[in-house]
Design an enzyme around this catalytic site. Structure first.
Site, PDB file in Angstrom:
ATOM      1  N   ASP A   1     -24.402  66.566 -13.269  1.00  0.00           N
ATOM      2  CA  ASP A   1     -24.041  65.120 -13.440  1.00  0.00           C
ATOM      3  C   ASP A   1     -24.114  64.632 -14.909  1.00  0.00           C
ATOM      4  O   ASP A   1     -24.638  63.985 -15.018  1.00  0.00           O
ATOM      5  CB  ASP A   1     -25.087  64.754 -12.641  1.00  0.00           C
TER       6      ASP A   1
ATOM      7  N   SER B   1     -34.186  58.003  -6.144  1.00  0.00           N
ATOM      8  CA  SER B   1     -35.451  58.626  -6.568  1.00  0.00           C
ATOM      9  C   SER B   1     -37.324  58.340  -6.783  1.00  0.00           C
ATOM     10  O   SER B   1     -37.874  58.641  -6.667  1.00  0.00           O
ATOM     11  CB  SER B   1     -35.874  60.118  -6.678  1.00  0.00           C
TER      12      SER B   1
END
Length: 1020
Positions: free
Chosen positions: A824, A696
């Site tokens: 995560d 990202s």
């Protein structure tokens, strides 16, 4: 006589009838059980059930007088709902189905089991409320429903089960209330309502009517108000645990008149007032009032507790003196009163009449001497008395205490020499004596297992003995600001595990040893403020893990070794020496602006440093034979340099000019007090500052001032296809990190956004991620690369990282106004600061739960392979237990050194591999990281490995909460890490010996608080 044969025949027929009936019943029950086996999916664990033998001969089947009365089907990997045919066994009185994977709601079909007296459905996947008509099971005496996902209220009708002896409902998802009608269960002996987030409720006065109650466990049950005086009526009570709630007010004096009471846990509440003075001679084994807000003093009545074994009053606001009578208690094993406002002298008879094992009085205002007879019983493991006003000499008797494992006396007023036996106590691991007035020299030999020796700010003197080479397990050696002298012996460079060596502020002289064959683990070296001379050994430049180097205020001369340019130093200080020549190019930047002060013969190429320009010196020293040639050459070089510089500046400043024109379009949102502006950040987004990249965007390391402070900037941009996804991740991270504050969660300082890209500005983590330290070296070796090089992370550091990360996750799950699930958790998202303290990072996938305990379904599964909980992958259900699973994988990484996807084959994850090792009965010892596996750490490493197994259990309900995980880790912690530890926490076996054995022969999966301060113990 003719009638006699007829009578005999009649008698034989009558005698044979019952056997025929019994034979018919056995055959019928065999048919029922074989059908039941088929309906359960023919689990392999009951394959021995067959048609060729009697059911009463089958394992897991219990018979009385030839008929089936009990089924033991616990831990059989059953995944189907309970068949209705089980109640066709008309004499069934006992049914155990614990620790399976049975789904669905409460099985009301069991109402047809009219003789059922004991029902164990614990540790399954049952959901929904307990039905209001549960009282139809009127014969029940024992009911175990713990470890499921039941919700709603506990129905009042449960109070109608008047035959109940045991009611275990703990560790469920109830989000309503518990009824006062439980007080009607006049035969109840055991009641467990712990680890449930009830609506805030007070303890019902009616509970005082449970005259036969022996065991009451309501830890972490969201209790409020005062402890009712009626509990003093529970004459049979042996175990009372109300810890971890919001109870307030005084402790009822009548609790101390319960003559059968053996365990009392009231810690982690808001209780106030004095400890009741009406203490009689009780059968009291434990009193644990830890971590409350008690005020007042400890009364003399403790002298009447002749059987008291453990006294834990730590982390309160207790004041006054400790009664001398406490030292007379004959059964006292542990005395822990740390972090209070206690004063006066310690009981002089402490340890004289008992076998004292643990003694922790740290962080108080005690004065006078340490008691002389602490180790009279010969089993004392630790003396922890730091941060007091204690004085005098350390008792000589401690020198004969071979059982000692830790002595922590720092920050007091002790003086004199240390008894010789303390240095060499066989089990000694931590010896921390800083901030006193101790004197004397260092011994040639230390305890074989000593890993931490802290002597800072004392009056120790003499040389470091050559025998230092025998200190082979030493990890930390700190002796700053003493009177040590002589040369630093070459033998000290042979210590293989040394990571911190601080000898600054002494009187060392001579040259540094030039051979450092074993200092491969060294991360901090401070030799400043001594009289060292000669050249700096170039071999220091080979210490790839060195991060802090301070050689200032000595008499070093010569050039700075060019090998220093290979070091990745966070702190470098070579000031106030006699060094000369050009500094290495790698240090020619503002990050090291103060590293070379008062070295008047040093020079630098970059004019921004506070050093002379090396080029200017060179030009001044050059002489040319022709003035014209010199002028032409200078002009040519100048024009050429100016052209290049202008070109470079134009190219380099192109993005900056663009950013400057667009500066008005950037929006800065601040979450902290800032020492920089968006212009400072935008101007430094160059490739020179790039430290990482991902799917990202990129991450930059940017200096924000001349003092060498840095921030990490995460730049997020996207193409049209991924714009919406990245926008959501950006907003998630800002929403979460912008509102929470915790020492173990990475600090978001601000966000800067425009239409094209978005910037998140964090505090900079000098030691990057845990993943790089655990696996970076292996990956670089396998790839033939050298860009990522780290030494093996030692176990104490790994353990403290585990605790720090657990604190961060515990805060997210339990202490935020709305719980946060990270989704995560992995080692690459655990960042490490300069002191290797852990920070949870990367919240782009996190989910804020609207209601605690409520599962949420996500549109897509997010996470990383090897860390994803199995139920999340199949159902996309989000709750805190998916983070617990992922954190369990991190624990396994720390203990084994393996990567999360490193099973025996490419399709096996680390968690699956660990469970396979356990299932095959392989020793945990063989699973641990070979590079750090040492005898002194095996218990802790084994405990962490086993805790990782529990956290990665396939059943979410069998996983502990993060609060429980943190409690267990803190109990295992071998050093303070900013918190006060009990001595028992240096002995892992009593704490975790039953925690994660995961043996298959348990009768029911109960939870109990058998440890002294109420930490969760999984008795499985």
């Amino acid at each position: 006589m003719s009638e006699l044969p007829f009578l005999l025949l009649s008698i034989l027929v009558l005698l044979s009838l019952p056997f025929k009936v019994i034979s018919q019943d056995v055959n019928a029950e065999k048919t029922i059980l074989l059908n039941l086996k088929q309906q359960l999916g023919n689990p392999s664990s009951i394959q021995s059930w067959n048609s060729s033998s009697s059911p009463c001969e089958w394992p897991d089947v219990y018979c009385v007088e030839g008929t089936v009365t009990g089924l033991y089907l616990g831990n059989k990997n059953i995944t189907r709902t309970i068949p209705a045919s089980v109640c066709d066994l008309k004499n069934l009185t006992y049914l155990s189905l614990y620790w399976n994977n049975i789904p669905g709601g409460f099985p009301k079909l069991l109402y047809n089991c009219t003789k059922l007296e004991e029902l164990d459905l614990s540790q399954n996947y049952f959901v929904g409320p307990i039905p209001d008509d549960i009282d139809r099971l009127s014969s029940l005496r024992y009911l175990y429903l713990q470890g499921n996902n039941f919700t709603g209220n506990i129905p009042p009708q449960i109070g109608s089960l008047t035959e109940l002896r045991t009611l275990f409902l703990h560790q469920n998802q109830f989000n309503g209330t518990f009824p006062t009608e439980i007080g009607k269960l006049s035969n109840l002996e055991e009641l467990a309502l712990a680890y449930i987030d009830f609506v805030p409720s007070s303890i019902p006065v009616q509970f005082g009517q449970l005259k036969k109650l022996r065991f009451l466990w309501m830890k972490l049950a969201n209790l409020i108000g005062e402890i009712p005086e009626s509990l003093s009526n529970l004459a049979s009570l042996e175990h009372l645990d109300l810890a971890g709630n919001d109870l307030e007010g005084k402790i009822p004096g009548g609790l101390f008149l319960l003559k059968n009471l053996t365990n009392l846990y009231l810690f982690k509440n808001k209780l106030s007032g004095e400890i009741p003075q009406r203490v009689e001679t009780l059968n009291l084994v434990e009193i644990d009032l830890a971590m409350n807000h008690l005020n007042g003093s400890i009364t003399e009545d403790f002298g009447k507790l002749k059987k008291l074994q453990l006294l834990s009053l730590f982390e309160n606001h207790l004041s006054g003196e400790v009664p001398a009578s406490i030292g007379l208690l004959p059964e006292l094993r542990a005395f822990k009163v740390f972090t209070n406002n206690l004063s006066g002298v310690l009981p002089p008879k402490m340890g004289l009449y008992s076998t004292l094992e643990e003694f922790d009085v740290s962080t108080n205002q005690f004065s006078g001497r340490l008691p002389e007879n602490l180790c009279a019983g010969g089993v004392l493991q630790g003396v922890v008395a730091f941060e007091n006003n204690l004085s005098g000499q350390v008792p000589q008797s401690l020198g004969n205490c071979s059982s000692l494992r830790t002595v922590q006396l720092y920050s007091n007023n002790f003086s004199g020499e240390i008894p010789a036996g303390i240095w060499t106590a066989f089990n000694m691991t931590y010896l921390m004596l800083s901030e006193n007035s101790f004197s004397g020299g260092l011994p040639s030999k230390l305890a074989w297992n000593l890993s931490r020796l802290e002597l800072n700010n004392n009056r120790f003197s003499g040389p470091i003995p050559p025998g230092v080479s025998s200190w082979v397990n030493l990890v930390v050696f700190e002796a700053s600001n003493n009177l040590f002298s002589g040369e630093i012996p070459v033998e000290i460079t042979s210590l293989p595990h040394l990571s911190n060596l601080l000898l600054d502020g002494n009187q060392f002289s001579g040259q540094l040893p030039s051979t450092i064959p074993s200092w491969k683990s060294l991360t901090s070296l401070n030799l400043s403020r001594n009289g060292l001379s000669g050249q700096i050994p170039r071999e220091i430049g080979s210490l790839r893990d060195l991060r802090y180097l301070d050689l200032s205020q000595n008499h070093f001369s010569g050039e700075i070794p060019p090998e220093f340019g290979q070091l990745k130093l966070i702190v470098l200080n070579l000031s106030s020496n006699n060094l000369s020549g050009k500094i290495p190019d790698q240090f020619d930047n503002l990050a090291y602006d103060n590293s070379f002060l008062e070295n008047y013969k040093l020079c630098a190429v970059n004019p921004i440093l506070n050093l002379p320009n090396c080029h200017t010196k060179l030009r001044d020293s050059e002489k040319f034979s022709s003035k014209i040639l010199s002028l032409i050459l200078v002009l040519t070089v100048t024009i050429f340099l100016v052209t290049i510089i202008v070109t470079l500046f134009m190219v380099r400043d192109c993005p900056r000019r663009e950013q400057k024109r667009d500066l008005a379009s950037w929006k800065l949102t601040s979450f902290q007090r800032l020492d920089f502006t968006e212009a400072n950040i935008l101007a430094s987004l160059t490739e020179n500052n790039l430290i990482g990249s991902g799917g990202s965007g990129k991450v930059y390391r940017i200096a924000i001032n001349r003092a060498g402070d840095f921030v990490a900037v995460k730049r997020i941009w996207s193409n049209e296809e991924m714009d919406h996804k990245l926008e959501k991740e950006f907003l998630a991270e800002v929403q979460i990190l912008g509102t929470i504050r915790h020492a173990n969660i990475v600090k978001l300082m601000c966000c800067i956004s425009s239409e094209k890209s978005k910037l998140l500005v964090y505090e900079y983590m000098e030691n990057h991620s845990l993943d790089r330290w655990l696996h970076g070296k292996k990956r670089s070796s396998s790839m033939g690369a050298s860009s990522v090089r780290h030494s093996v992370l030692d176990w104490p550091t790994r353990f403290q990282i585990a605790i720090g990360a657990a604190r961060g996750l515990c805060y997210m799950h339990h202490d935020c106004s709305t719980p946060i699930v990270h989704r995560d958790v992995k080692s690459s998202n655990i960042l490490l600061d300069s002191e290797f303290k852990a920070r949870i990072a990367d919240f782009g996938l996190a989910k804020i739960l609207a209601k605690q305990g409520e599962a949420h379904t996500m549109s897509a599964v997010a996470g990383s392979f090897g860390y994803i909980a199995p139920e999340y992958a199949y159902t996309a259900k989000v709750n805190e237990k998916i983070d617990v699973y992922s954190f369990g994988v991190v624990l396994l990484e720390l203990a084994t050194g393996r990567e999360p996807n490193s099973g025996d084959d490419e399709d096996t994850s680390l968690a699956e591999w660990a469970w396979q090792q356990f299932g095959q009965g392989k020793p945990v010892f063989n699973c641990l990281d070979q590079e750090i596996k040492e005898p002194c750490f095996l218990q802790e490493m084994t405990a962490v490995f086993n805790l990782g197994l529990v956290c990665t259990h396939s059943s979410p309900s069998n996983r502990p909460s993060m609060k429980d995980v943190l409690e267990i880790l803190r109990r295992c912690s071998p050093d303070n890490n900013g918190e006060k530890r009990t001595v028992s926490e240096f002995d892992i076996v009593p704490l975790l010996g039953n925690v994660t054995c995961l043996s298959s022969n348990r009768r029911s999966n109960r939870l109990s608080d058998d440890d002294d301060d109420g930490s969760l113990v999984y008795s499985v």
